[in-house]
Design a protein around this motif. Structure first.
Motif: not given
Length: 322
Positions: A113-126
């Motif tokens: 389960d991933a999310v898009f964060s900020g301008k250019n990062d993909i995060l998983v569990q932070g």
């Protein structure tokens, strides 16, 4: 038309040259996904300073490569535990968001389960598992990035940690973030799994698609000459180092004959000015060093080797880096 290109080469100069080739030759109706891997490589952003972003001595010791890409953003480390993706398409405001959805959906199909964060990062569990960058050539969007699957994070940290030289650069700095391999989140995941998932999520059901494997021998002679020229550009010192922004550098080191401090101004990779202080007995030594290094390519190891030579206090010679 949807096209997928899978690179069999691990040569960063070929892979970036082929990416540029695709951007320059993309048709208006094409949607392209290009998947590729580099081995033991640091890739820096278009406006970055390699001496500031990378421990070049450590990279050289471990026979790594450095290459500057066409997009902006920060420095990244590539090895065979990392999968690189490139989306190429006509530019639209929503296209990057759509591409990110392809990646997130591909990760979801592997249980992550991933999310898009900020301008250019993909995060998983932070934790950062993917960095993205973009540029537009004409009306063609090139959106590319990394996916950390089972990368050597020890090498990543050793290469992307600069040496203790004091350097002030006008270039763009990388933003450091906590990174994690997808393998830590799903021990069963492989590079091949993600290639399959990304390809499946990229091509909509019912749409025509073409999938091709590529390498240095991929294209016919006419196109190969174009690719070879692009490769030479990505391999060149002028592109990777000479395109660096101006920076100030302070190098302090003790030798058998005394201590020296070098204050250098470097522009386009060349030393354009230098001030030298030393406790050596030879009062003419600062002038000799300055004359020897000014207007030469900046190379830390060459300078140290020069100053360590037996004849340094009497006769300095400096060889331009090839």
């Amino acid at each position: 038309m949807y096209k997928v290109f899978l690179s069999q080469s691990h040569n960063p100069y070929f892979n970036l040259a082929f990416e540029e080739y695709l951007v320059c030759n993309a048709e208006k109706n094409e949607q392209i996904l290009y998947l590729w891997q580099n081995q033991n490589t640091v890739v820096i952003g278009r406006n970055q300073n390699p001496w500031k972003e990378c421990n070049l001595q450590e990279l050289s010791l471990q026979q790594g490569k450095l290459v500057r890409r066409l997009s902006g953003g920060g420095a990244v480390y590539h090895d065979l535990g990392n999968l690189n993706f490139t989306f190429i398409s006509p530019f639209s405001e929503k296209k990057v968001e759509q591409n990110i959805s392809v990646i997130i959906n591909a990760l979801a199909s592997t249980g992550i389960d991933a999310v898009f964060s900020g301008k250019n990062d993909i995060l998983v569990q932070g934790n950062k598992v993917s960095g993205n960058a973009f540029f537009v050539e004409g009306n063609i969007l090139c959106h590319h990035g990394t996916l950390l699957i089972d990368s050597n994070l020890e090498k990543l940290n050793s290469f992307l940690t600069v040496s203790e030289q004091k350097l002030r650069s006008k270039g763009i700095d990388s933003v450091k973030a906590r990174v994690k391999n997808l393998k830590e989140l799903n021990p069963e995941i492989t590079v091949e799994d993600l290639i399959h998932s990304l390809t499946g999520k990229f091509v909509p059901e019912g749409e025509d698609s073409v999938i091709e494997w590529v390498n240095e021998d991929f294209v016919e002679h006419e196109k190969s000459k174009d690719l070879q020229e692009r490769m030479r550009g990505f391999e060149s010192w002028d592109w990777n180092f000479g395109s660096s922004p101006e920076f100030d550098l302070h190098v302090s080191k003790r030798f058998s004959w005394g201590e020296v401090d070098l204050f250098l101004i470097v522009k386009d990779g060349y030393i354009v000015d230098a001030e030298i202080t030393t406790d050596a007995l030879d009062i003419a030594l600062p002038h000799k060093i300055k004359a020897a290094i000014k207007n030469k390519k900046y190379d830390y190891d060459e300078i140290v080797s020069l100053l360590e030579s037996d004849s340094v206090v009497s006769n300095i010679s400096f060889h331009t880096v090839k």
